[in-house]
Structure formats: structure tokens, C-alpha cells
Design a protein around this motif. Structure first.
Motif, PDB file in Angstrom:
ATOM      1  N   ALA A  89       0.840  -1.194   0.000  1.00  0.00           N
ATOM      2  CA  ALA A  89       0.000   0.000   0.000  1.00  0.00           C
ATOM      3  C   ALA A  89       0.876   1.245   0.000  1.00  0.00           C
ATOM      4  O   ALA A  89       0.773   2.100   0.888  1.00  0.00           O
ATOM      5  N   LEU A  90       1.769   1.340  -0.977  1.00  0.00           N
ATOM      6  CA  LEU A  90       2.660   2.486  -1.098  1.00  0.00           C
ATOM      7  C   LEU A  90       2.138   3.444  -2.159  1.00  0.00           C
ATOM      8  O   LEU A  90       1.327   3.066  -3.017  1.00  0.00           O
ATOM      9  N   VAL A  91       2.624   4.676  -2.109  1.00  0.00           N
ATOM     10  CA  VAL A  91       2.247   5.682  -3.108  1.00  0.00           C
ATOM     11  C   VAL A  91       3.340   5.708  -4.163  1.00  0.00           C
ATOM     12  O   VAL A  91       4.457   6.188  -3.899  1.00  0.00           O
ATOM     13  N   PRO A  92       3.087   5.184  -5.364  1.00  0.00           N
ATOM     14  CA  PRO A  92       4.162   5.004  -6.346  1.00  0.00           C
ATOM     15  C   PRO A  92       4.825   6.289  -6.814  1.00  0.00           C
ATOM     16  O   PRO A  92       5.985   6.279  -7.194  1.00  0.00           O
ATOM     17  N   ASP A  93       4.096   7.411  -6.775  1.00  0.00           N
ATOM     18  CA  ASP A  93       4.659   8.665  -7.296  1.00  0.00           C
ATOM     19  C   ASP A  93       5.377   9.483  -6.228  1.00  0.00           C
ATOM     20  O   ASP A  93       5.823  10.601  -6.499  1.00  0.00           O
ATOM     21  N   THR A  95       8.557   9.518  -3.158  1.00  0.00           N
ATOM     22  CA  THR A  95       9.868   8.909  -2.962  1.00  0.00           C
ATOM     23  C   THR A  95       9.805   7.829  -1.888  1.00  0.00           C
ATOM     24  O   THR A  95       8.835   7.717  -1.131  1.00  0.00           O
ATOM     25  N   VAL A  96      10.875   7.056  -1.819  1.00  0.00           N
ATOM     26  CA  VAL A  96      11.000   6.037  -0.779  1.00  0.00           C
ATOM     27  C   VAL A  96      10.877   6.682   0.602  1.00  0.00           C
ATOM     28  O   VAL A  96      10.130   6.213   1.470  1.00  0.00           O
ATOM     29  N   ALA A  97      11.609   7.770   0.823  1.00  0.00           N
ATOM     30  CA  ALA A  97      11.593   8.430   2.136  1.00  0.00           C
ATOM     31  C   ALA A  97      10.205   8.942   2.483  1.00  0.00           C
ATOM     32  O   ALA A  97       9.752   8.818   3.631  1.00  0.00           O
ATOM     33  N   GLU A  98       9.517   9.541   1.528  1.00  0.00           N
ATOM     34  CA  GLU A  98       8.167  10.053   1.787  1.00  0.00           C
ATOM     35  C   GLU A  98       7.226   8.921   2.172  1.00  0.00           C
ATOM     36  O   GLU A  98       6.363   9.085   3.046  1.00  0.00           O
ATOM     37  N   ASN A  99       7.362   7.767   1.527  1.00  0.00           N
ATOM     38  CA  ASN A  99       6.524   6.632   1.867  1.00  0.00           C
ATOM     39  C   ASN A  99       6.858   6.075   3.244  1.00  0.00           C
ATOM     40  O   ASN A  99       5.963   5.728   4.012  1.00  0.00           O
ATOM     41  N   VAL A 100       8.151   5.991   3.566  1.00  0.00           N
ATOM     42  CA  VAL A 100       8.554   5.471   4.866  1.00  0.00           C
ATOM     43  C   VAL A 100       7.988   6.337   5.989  1.00  0.00           C
ATOM     44  O   VAL A 100       7.520   5.837   7.018  1.00  0.00           O
ATOM     45  N   MET A 101       8.015   7.646   5.796  1.00  0.00           N
ATOM     46  CA  MET A 101       7.590   8.576   6.850  1.00  0.00           C
ATOM     47  C   MET A 101       6.166   9.085   6.634  1.00  0.00           C
ATOM     48  O   MET A 101       5.746  10.052   7.261  1.00  0.00           O
ATOM     49  N   LEU A 102       5.404   8.424   5.778  1.00  0.00           N
ATOM     50  CA  LEU A 102       4.102   8.941   5.340  1.00  0.00           C
ATOM     51  C   LEU A 102       3.147   9.186   6.495  1.00  0.00           C
ATOM     52  O   LEU A 102       2.375  10.144   6.472  1.00  0.00           O
ATOM     53  N   ILE A 129      18.697   1.059  -0.395  1.00  0.00           N
ATOM     54  CA  ILE A 129      17.736   1.602  -1.354  1.00  0.00           C
ATOM     55  C   ILE A 129      17.825   3.120  -1.279  1.00  0.00           C
ATOM     56  O   ILE A 129      17.778   3.702  -0.188  1.00  0.00           O
ATOM     57  N   ASP A 130      17.952   3.768  -2.416  1.00  0.00           N
ATOM     58  CA  ASP A 130      18.068   5.219  -2.470  1.00  0.00           C
ATOM     59  C   ASP A 130      16.779   5.850  -1.942  1.00  0.00           C
ATOM     60  O   ASP A 130      15.705   5.655  -2.530  1.00  0.00           O
ATOM     61  N   PRO A 131      16.823   6.590  -0.843  1.00  0.00           N
ATOM     62  CA  PRO A 131      15.592   7.170  -0.288  1.00  0.00           C
ATOM     63  C   PRO A 131      14.968   8.230  -1.175  1.00  0.00           C
ATOM     64  O   PRO A 131      13.808   8.596  -0.977  1.00  0.00           O
ATOM     65  N   THR A 132      15.732   8.743  -2.173  1.00  0.00           N
ATOM     66  CA  THR A 132      15.177   9.761  -3.074  1.00  0.00           C
ATOM     67  C   THR A 132      14.524   9.134  -4.304  1.00  0.00           C
ATOM     68  O   THR A 132      13.907   9.839  -5.101  1.00  0.00           O
ATOM     69  N   ALA A 133      14.629   7.804  -4.464  1.00  0.00           N
ATOM     70  CA  ALA A 133      14.051   7.135  -5.634  1.00  0.00           C
ATOM     71  C   ALA A 133      12.529   7.072  -5.502  1.00  0.00           C
ATOM     72  O   ALA A 133      11.977   6.961  -4.404  1.00  0.00           O
ATOM     73  N   SER A 137       9.775   2.947  -9.205  1.00  0.00           N
ATOM     74  CA  SER A 137      10.966   2.390  -9.854  1.00  0.00           C
ATOM     75  C   SER A 137      11.508   1.164  -9.119  1.00  0.00           C
ATOM     76  O   SER A 137      12.487   0.558  -9.571  1.00  0.00           O
ATOM     77  N   LEU A 138      10.893   0.761  -8.003  1.00  0.00           N
ATOM     78  CA  LEU A 138      11.443  -0.307  -7.179  1.00  0.00           C
ATOM     79  C   LEU A 138      10.929  -1.681  -7.597  1.00  0.00           C
ATOM     80  O   LEU A 138       9.848  -1.810  -8.169  1.00  0.00           O
ATOM     81  N   SER A 139      11.711  -2.695  -7.265  1.00  0.00           N
ATOM     82  CA  SER A 139      11.287  -4.075  -7.473  1.00  0.00           C
ATOM     83  C   SER A 139      10.288  -4.465  -6.384  1.00  0.00           C
ATOM     84  O   SER A 139      10.105  -3.760  -5.392  1.00  0.00           O
ATOM     85  N   ALA A 140       9.653  -5.627  -6.562  1.00  0.00           N
ATOM     86  CA  ALA A 140       8.684  -6.100  -5.567  1.00  0.00           C
ATOM     87  C   ALA A 140       9.341  -6.295  -4.206  1.00  0.00           C
ATOM     88  O   ALA A 140       8.769  -5.948  -3.167  1.00  0.00           O
ATOM     89  N   ALA A 141      10.559  -6.844  -4.201  1.00  0.00           N
ATOM     90  CA  ALA A 141      11.260  -7.070  -2.935  1.00  0.00           C
ATOM     91  C   ALA A 141      11.577  -5.747  -2.246  1.00  0.00           C
ATOM     92  O   ALA A 141      11.418  -5.602  -1.026  1.00  0.00           O
ATOM     93  N   GLN A 142      12.016  -4.768  -3.018  1.00  0.00           N
ATOM     94  CA  GLN A 142      12.346  -3.467  -2.439  1.00  0.00           C
ATOM     95  C   GLN A 142      11.104  -2.791  -1.853  1.00  0.00           C
ATOM     96  O   GLN A 142      11.169  -2.137  -0.813  1.00  0.00           O
ATOM     97  N   ARG A 143       9.961  -2.968  -2.510  1.00  0.00           N
ATOM     98  CA  ARG A 143       8.723  -2.378  -1.989  1.00  0.00           C
ATOM     99  C   ARG A 143       8.339  -3.008  -0.645  1.00  0.00           C
ATOM    100  O   ARG A 143       7.863  -2.311   0.254  1.00  0.00           O
ATOM    101  N   GLN A 144       8.535  -4.311  -0.532  1.00  0.00           N
ATOM    102  CA  GLN A 144       8.259  -4.956   0.747  1.00  0.00           C
ATOM    103  C   GLN A 144       9.152  -4.382   1.847  1.00  0.00           C
ATOM    104  O   GLN A 144       8.715  -4.159   2.978  1.00  0.00           O
ATOM    105  N   VAL A 145      10.418  -4.142   1.519  1.00  0.00           N
ATOM    106  CA  VAL A 145      11.351  -3.575   2.492  1.00  0.00           C
ATOM    107  C   VAL A 145      10.894  -2.176   2.910  1.00  0.00           C
ATOM    108  O   VAL A 145      10.941  -1.821   4.094  1.00  0.00           O
ATOM    109  N   VAL A 146      10.443  -1.378   1.949  1.00  0.00           N
ATOM    110  CA  VAL A 146       9.961  -0.029   2.268  1.00  0.00           C
ATOM    111  C   VAL A 146       8.743  -0.103   3.184  1.00  0.00           C
ATOM    112  O   VAL A 146       8.613   0.681   4.136  1.00  0.00           O
ATOM    113  N   GLU A 147       7.836  -1.052   2.924  1.00  0.00           N
ATOM    114  CA  GLU A 147       6.663  -1.234   3.792  1.00  0.00           C
ATOM    115  C   GLU A 147       7.095  -1.560   5.222  1.00  0.00           C
ATOM    116  O   GLU A 147       6.552  -1.017   6.195  1.00  0.00           O
TER     117      GLU A 147
END
Length: 513
Positions: A89-93, A95-102, A129-133, A137-147
Motif C-alpha cells: 500500500a505504497l504511493v508510487p509517485d 519517494t521512498v523516504a516520503e513513503n517510509v515517513m508517510l 535503497i536510495d531514499p530519493t528514488a 521504480s522499485l522491485s517487488a522485494a524493495q517495496r516490501q522492504v519499504v513497507e
């Protein structure tokens, strides 16, 4: 030891349908408690009650011994309980950091501090994982890590993971299990929901089996065998997982692919599948398997090569041409590509051959269509309210059967199944394997793509192996093993891969249930 969270006599019903009956379940701090069962067993309802999405109609929850009631996911998060769905349940548009701290973005954002905080959380999980990406642009595994990093940013004490490795390559799945182990060491309680029983035995401290909304038993991995766990789940033994195909006559070559390629994806692949034959297409994730079958089906345009059906060149430029030539595809993404979820079973199951249920001037033959769909639903054992139910309301296994019904009705000559049982429980798997055998018995040429090597071993007559976009070779029954599939996909000889898995031929445990 007092459980961090416990459910006592919890019940839940939706209308007249009871999803949970007097369920007792608990999770301790620093414990991985696996929750297994068939689709429809009540796992989703139970995890949504834990996470505050649903409130129980009966029973109660306790946290550290005190009665609690989570009226929303926000309340659950406030008490350190987070749910991570299979589909993130991430916001694709963002960044990684914005999603982590959403969940805790201030009015005035200190961007440098936010990026550093997100980077630190992700690094603590063993990933870079680049927090500004952008998340897109992330793979499925990277998205799980961000979650998971997002949950950790909220100081989570209990994490509910719903099928976290379902769409991951084996290497990524193992890294995710490493994260789960690390979280356990930190004292985080984990509810781990998975159809992959090998993972459950690998990671769980305790296993609770749900069936028809009730707890069957809670066991430890060292106190039960794989076969015993499957019996608790579905009442059938392991050796019944792959129905036998008997007295199926193998006919002439139906599908003949010669030098098929697409720049950067598939390089000059050639293969044949005969009538009545089930051929597997294996290899590591990213080896080019799905890309090859999309070329055969015309979903992507080939740069080189030919596709022949019964010796006739039918190389499709689009999927419509492939269907008219007698080729069907059950795609990997059944929700996005295999079915129209917002439409009924009736529409989905006949859309590939509308001519059969239509008048010559275009109107529907409603009585004939009704009989046809009713027959398909009975034959494929599709469980639904009626044929007018939207596909979105069905379980994963029944959605997959609707996609199969479409190709049963189309009466083509070739059917390609890409990950046909992903996210499907063991009962529905057996039914889908039986339907695949039925298609072969009708004389169709069947090509099965799967990242579950044991599925290929148990189901197929031959296994073709891809690696880096090349068709590396073929395995016959005597050489069937996980090691040989991996070895060939890597471009090595048979038996040269590192023994990362038990040989499936000698230890035939299904990797997903």
C-alpha cells in the motif's frame, strides 16, 4: 509468558456467513507465529481484526493482558500493531523516504533529515535503497522492504505479514526471511501468513491452522511433518497434491516455435509441444520465461522467429491473432490481465469465443449462454453466488478457475499458463492441476510457466529451462530436480549448481501450498 496480543473466543460474520468461530490465537513478543489454511479459511478476516480493519462480533482482544479494541488501523498502529498486505500500500509517485515517513510527515518537512532517517531504517534491514528514488521504480522485494521500514518508523511491536514472498524471486524471498529473523531478535512479534509451507517450517516458532473459520490446532514445526500439516489444512495427504495423468495419448507437434526473439528480452528460442503433452518452462526469476510466452501469444511483437500451429505459420502480431490461431494464455497477473474483475463470471468465461454465444447479427443467445456458463462453472467447480457475481468477489483460486473457464470455452489448440497457482491454496491447486490434466487429455498442447520448481516436477512431462533470455535446454523425468533447473538456468551443466535446495525428485515437498 503473557502474550503481547491475544484473541479470546473471537467471532465474525458477514450477513449470514460466519467467517470466524470462537477463535483463540496469541502472539508473543519475539515470536514468529505462522497462520496457515486454505483460501476462505478465515485468515484474512483474522488478520484484519488484529490490525483494526474489522471489529469482532464476539470475543475480545487483549494486549499485554489488558482488554483492547482497535476501532481502526490508525488505532492499531498507535498501539504498535501493523499489517503489511501482499500487495503493498505504497504511493508510487512519492519517494521512498516520503513513503517510509508517510504516517508522520510534519507540516514543515526537513528533507535532509527525512532522507537520512529513511536510509537508516532501510539499512537496519540489510538493504541499500536510495531514499530519493520513486517507489514506482522499485522491485517487488524493495517495496516490501519499504513497507517494513514504514512500520518500523512507527515503533511497531507486532507485524502482520500477509504472503510477503508470494511475488518474490527465491533469493529475494530468503533475504526477506532474514529480515523477519532480525525483527524477531529485536523482540517484534510476527504473524506470518503464507501458502509456502517450506518457509513456514523454516521461519515459524508456532503454526496455527485455520479451517472453515475455526482453529484446528496450534503446533510447533518440530512436532509435525509437512504431510501432517497438509492433512490438518485440507484433509488430504501430500502424495495427492499432483493428480496422475493416465492413458493420455501424446499426438503430433501442435506448437512449434522457431528462433523467436525480441531485442533485450528473448534470444532465438525454439521449442515444440505436442498434443496431450504438458511441458514446463522453468528458470530463475528474470530468465525470460514470461517474456517468451508473451511473444508466443502476440502480447509483445517478436523481432525474429516464427510460431506455427499444426505446421502453419501463425506468428501473431497481437493477442487477437493468437486467439484466432488457437492459442490461449493464462497470464501471471490474473487480476490485471487475466480477468475483468468488475465484470461477471458469465461475461469473463465466454469473452474469448463470443461467436459461440451470439447470433450471426451480433445479439446474444441468452439461453445458450446461460447453459454454457453453468456447465463451465460445474465442470471447473467455481464457487460463487451465481454466474452474475463479479469476479472481484471471488477467492484467488476461483478467479483463476474463471480465467481457465475462458480458455476451456475457447476450445483452442494450445494453452499457456504463467504461474497458474500463485497465491492459491492447496485445495484449489489440486483442482487446477486436475483441470490442466483435463486440457491435455482433450488433446491440447499445454505449456506451464512456474517459479515453483516442484510444481513443474510434479506436473510436467518435460521441463524446458531458460536463463538470461536464452532457452538453455531440456530436462527429462530422470533428471528432474530443483538443482538441475537452477544449474541449467545459470548456464551450468546438470548437477553443477550449489546444493541450495533438496533435490525435489528425492524430497518432493511442494514449495507453495
Amino acid at each position: 509468558m503473557t502474550a503481547f496480543l491475544s484473541l479470546e473466543g473471537v467471532g465474525k460474520h458477514f450477513g449470514g456467513v460466519y467467517a470466524l468461530h470462537a477463535v483463540n490465537f496469541e502472539v508473543r513478543a519475539g515470536e514468529v507465529h505462522a497462520l496457515v489454511g486454505e483460501n476462505g479459511a478465515g485468515k484474512s478476516t483474522l488478520m484484519k481484526i488484529i490490525a483494526g480493519n474489522h471489529q469482532p462480533d464476539a470475543g475480545r482482544l487483549r494486549q499485554n493482558g489488558e482488554v483492547v479494541r482497535f476501532r481502526s488501523p490508525r488505532e492499531a498502529l498507535g498501539q504498535g500493531v501493523a499489517l503489511i498486505h501482499q500487495e503493498t500500500a505504497l504511493v508510487p509517485d512519492l519517494t521512498v523516504a516520503e513513503n517510509v515517513m508517510l504516517c508522520q510527515l510534519p507540516g514543515l518537512i526537513r528533507w535532509a533529515g527525512m532522507f537520512e532517517r529513511a536510509r537508516g531504517l532501510i539499512q537496519s534491514l540489510g538493504f541499500e535503497i536510495d531514499p530519493t528514488a520513486l517507489v514506482s521504480s522499485l522491485s517487488a522485494a524493495q517495496r516490501q522492504v519499504v513497507e517494513i521500514a514504514k512500520a518500523l518508523s512507527l515503533d511497531v511491536k507486532l507485524l502482520v505479514l500477509d504472503e510477503p514472498t508470494a511475488s518474490l524471486a527465491p533469493s529475494d524471498a530468503e533475504r526477506l526471511l532474514g529480515i523477519v529473523r532480525a525483527l524477531r531478535e529485536r523482540g517484534v512479534g510476527i504473524v506470518y501468513i503464507s501458502h509456502r509451507l517450506d518457509e513456514v517450517f523454516n521461519i515459524a516458532d508456532r503454526i496455527t491452522v485455520l479451517k472453515d473459520g475455526s482453529v484446528v490446532d496450534t503446533v510447533t514445526p518440530d512436532a509435525i511433518s509437512m504431510d501432517g500439516l497438509i492433512r490438518l489444512m485440507v484433509g488430504r495427504p501430500l502424495d495427492a497434491l499432483f493428480p496422475r495423468r493416465e492413458n493420455v495419448a501424446i499426438g503430433p507437434v501442435v506448437l512449434d516455435v522457431e528462433g523467436l526473439g525480441r531485442r533485450g528480452a528473448v534470444h532465438g528460442a525454439s521449442l515444440q509441444v505436442k498434443a496431450g503433452e504438458v511441458v514446463g518452462l522453468g528458470g530463475l526469476i528474470g530468465s525470460g520465461r514470461s517474456e517468451l510466452v508473451r511473444l508466443i501469444f502476440g502480447a509483445d511483437r517478436a523481432d525474429t522467429g516464427k510460431v506455427r500451429i499444426d505446421g502453419k505459420n501463425v506468428t501473431p502480431k497481437n493477442s487477437g491473432q493468437a486467439v484466432r490461431a488457437g492459442i490461449g494464455l493464462v497470464p501471471e497477473d490474473r487480476k490485471g490481465q487475466g480477468a475483468v474483475l468488475s465484470m461477471s463470471i458469465r461475461i469473463n468465461s465466454t469473452m474469448a469465443r463470443l461467436s459461440d454465444v451470439s447470433h450471426w447479427f451480433g445479439g446474444l443467445r441468452l439461453a445458450h449462454e446461460k447453459r454454457t456458463v453453468a456447465d463451465l462453472m460445474a465442470r471447473l467447480r467455481i464457487k460463487a453466488r451465481d454466474m452474475h457475481a463479479d469476479v472481484s468477489t471471488l477467492s484467488g483460486g476461483n478467479q483463476q478457475k474463471v480465467v481457465l473457464a475462458k480458455w476451456f470455452h475457447a476450445q483452442g489448440k494450445v494453452i499457456i499458463l504463467d504461474e497458474p497457482t500463485r497465491g492459491v491454496d492447496v485445495g484449489a491447486k489440486v483442482e487446477i492441476y486436475t483441470l490442466i490434466n483435463d486440457l491435455a487429455a482433450q488433446g491440447m498442447a499445454v505449456l506451464v510457466v512456474s517459479s515453483d520448481h516442484n510444481e513443474l516436477i510434479g506436473l510436467c512431462d518435460r521441463i524446458l529451462v531458460m536463463g538470461s533470455g536464452h532457452l538453455r535446454g531440456e530436462l527429462q523425468g530422470a533428471d528432474f530436480s530443483e538443482e538441475n533447473i537452477v544449474s541449467m538456468s545459470l548456464g551450468l551443466g546438470i548437477g553443477q549448481a550449489a546444493p541450495a535446495h533438496h533435490a525435489a525428485a528425492n524430497h518432493p515437498l511442494p514449495s507453495t501450498i
